[in-house]
Design an enzyme around this catalytic site. Structure first.
Site, short mmCIF file in Angstrom:
data_model
loop_
_atom_site.label_atom_id
_atom_site.label_comp_id
_atom_site.label_asym_id
_atom_site.label_seq_id
_atom_site.Cartn_x
_atom_site.Cartn_y
_atom_site.Cartn_z
N THR A 41 0.82 -1.20 0.00
CA THR A 41 0.00 0.00 0.00
C THR A 41 0.86 1.26 0.00
OG1 THR A 41 -0.19 -0.47 2.35
CG2 THR A 41 -2.15 -0.88 1.02
N ASP A 42 2.12 1.16 0.51
CA ASP A 42 2.94 2.39 0.58
C ASP A 42 3.20 2.97 -0.80
OD1 ASP A 42 4.86 0.44 -0.10
OD2 ASP A 42 6.39 1.18 1.30
N ALA A 127 16.15 -11.18 5.04
CA ALA A 127 14.95 -11.88 5.53
C ALA A 127 13.70 -11.03 5.36
CB ALA A 127 15.14 -12.24 7.00
N GLY A 128 13.85 -9.80 4.83
CA GLY A 128 12.69 -8.93 4.68
C GLY A 128 12.40 -8.13 5.95
N SER A 130 14.16 -5.40 6.71
CA SER A 130 14.64 -4.04 6.41
C SER A 130 15.99 -3.69 6.99
CB SER A 130 13.62 -2.99 6.86
OG SER A 130 12.51 -3.05 6.04
N GLU A 164 17.97 4.75 -2.17
CA GLU A 164 17.70 3.36 -2.56
C GLU A 164 17.11 3.30 -3.97
OE1 GLU A 164 16.84 0.86 0.54
OE2 GLU A 164 16.31 -0.83 -0.75
N ASP A 176 9.68 1.40 5.02
CA ASP A 176 10.79 0.86 5.81
C ASP A 176 11.64 1.98 6.42
OD1 ASP A 176 9.72 -1.36 4.62
OD2 ASP A 176 11.39 -1.70 3.25
N TYR A 225 8.53 -7.42 -7.77
CA TYR A 225 8.02 -6.22 -7.07
C TYR A 225 7.66 -5.14 -8.11
CZ TYR A 225 7.96 -2.44 -3.56
OH TYR A 225 7.59 -1.40 -2.74
#
Ligand code: GLA
Length: 385
Positions: A41-42, A127-128, A130, A164, A176, A225
């Site tokens: 949603t971000d 691992a996700g 962040s 990023e 994040d 993504y």
């Protein structure tokens, strides 16, 4: 065993003395994160509800009087030297993030002065959770200390995302970075990714957040993504809104005949997930773990069938969690395709829950999960030594 923050501080400060023959002037901790609800949603300018976790990227720093940055990473046992006026693009571990953040500061008109630093973390990498956003926030905090400009949490999060997106080349949203910079102890943050305002939501009493790492990773996650991102942007365009975060269910129904089946499903996830974030935040204010858990379960279904970013491993670990009577709800978290799920659990029964999920997931997949109990923590902090 995870290293404690005290151990990490002691190691870092010792390493600093050995490497730079003087003591560090400040120590910075930037946390990793887990998202309770509000996935994908971000980037659609909607709502998210992450919490910062008690796993950190730590940097010890000392100002220099020239325009050189010397960094040593304890985890990679690697030293790098950067000239602020001559940054080079090199696909090379943590250097990318360091140069990317310094470049982002310069591009946006901030002063940048040299510093020495030692870096170490205990956020599992890849691992996700962040670890890269935490690294960005820690570097930006170090740079603000060295140059003496104020660390504005939202502005610095935007700069981390800018680095990023434009230097490292990953098209992430802003979630994040904001949670790593602005997280609040014992709370999650409901963040409006349209205007970047945020509010604190207390964790329901006597509950624990358990992170369940499937230990599976998907290659080419960036392209998957980006594909979802494009599908969402196309659906928004067809529906006549700038972002899906600005659409509601009635507009979606009205636009159905103009959308492909796939675009409809993607938009349905984003619009319904946005509503679930608002409902979850309300449930948290009412100390209602039961409603919160139900919304987490529905979110997982939506990510599985509408958004199609789960995996067999994620579906399995979530089903194992949901079938345990200590669990209020469980879902995948982060970008998906592998990586971690999370469960909201009755705190009194967390040990038994962990044992059961471990057994269940192992028997169904042959894999041993990594399981972390996480406390909602404060965003980036700096202590002058
Ligand atoms: C990744 C991105 C975030 C967000 C999530 C999905 O973690 O870095 O910005 O888009 O995926 O919710």
């Amino acid at each position: 065993m995870t290293e404690t923050i005290e151990n990490i501080e002691a190691t870092i400060l010792n390493q600093f003395k050995t490497r730079f023959k003087s003591s560090a002037e400040a120590i910075i901790h930037a946390p990793g994160r887990v998202n309770l609800i509000g996935e994908y949603t971000d980037l659609n300018h909607g709502f998210v509800l992450p919490m910062a976790i008690d796993r950190y990227l730590t940097i010890a720093v000392r100002k220099r009087s020239d325009s050189t940055i010397c960094a040593y990473s304890v985890d990679f046992d690697e030293s790098i030297t950067l000239e602020i006026d001559n940054l080079e693009r090199e696909k090379h571990s943590f250097q990318e993030y360091l140069s990317g953040c310094i470049w982002a500061l310069k591009e946006n008109g901030y002063p940048v002065f040299g510093f020495d630093c030692v870096i170490k973390g205990n956020i599992p990498i890849g691992a996700g959770l962040s670890s890269s956003a935490a690294l960005e926030m820690a570097i930006l905090r170090a740079a603000s200390f060295a140059a003496g400009f104020p660390f504005n949490k939202v502005e610095m999060a935007k700069l981390g995302q800018f680095a990023e997106n434009n230097w490292v080349g990953v098209n992430c949203g802003i979630m994040d970075q904001i949670i790593s910079s602005a997280g609040k102890q014992d709370h999650a943050l409901k963040i409006d990714c349209n205007d970047l305002s945020y509010e604190k939501c207390p964790m329901p009493p006597e509950t624990s957040v358990i992170i369940l790492d499937t230990t599976t990773r998907r290659e080419l996650i960036d392209s998957a993504y980006n594909e979802r991102r494009e599908q969402c942007f196309n659906a928004a365009k067809i529906m006549g809104v700038s972002f899906l975060g600005k659409a509601d269910m009635s507009l979606l129904e009205k636009s159905k005949s103009k959308l492909s089946e796939l675009e409809f499903k993607r938009a349905h996830h984003v619009i319904s997930e946005n509503i679930r974030v608002i409902e979850t935040a309300n449930a948290m204010k009412n100390e209602d773990a039961t409603t919160m858990g139900k919304l987490m379960n529905i979110s997982h279904e939506s990510l599985r069938y509408d958004f199609e970013v789960t995996s067999l491993a994620l579906d399995t670990i979530v089903a194992c969690s949901q079938s345990d009577d200590a669990c209020y709800g469980a879902r995948m978290t982060g970008a998906g395709f592998g990586g971690c799920a999370l469960a909201l659990v009755d705190a009194d029964k967390e040990a038994k829950f962990i044992e059961n999920v471990n057994k269940c997931y192992r028997s169904k997949t042959g894999l041993t999960p990594k399981i972390y109990i996480c406390k909602p923590s404060e965003g980036v902090t700096l202590k002058v030594l």
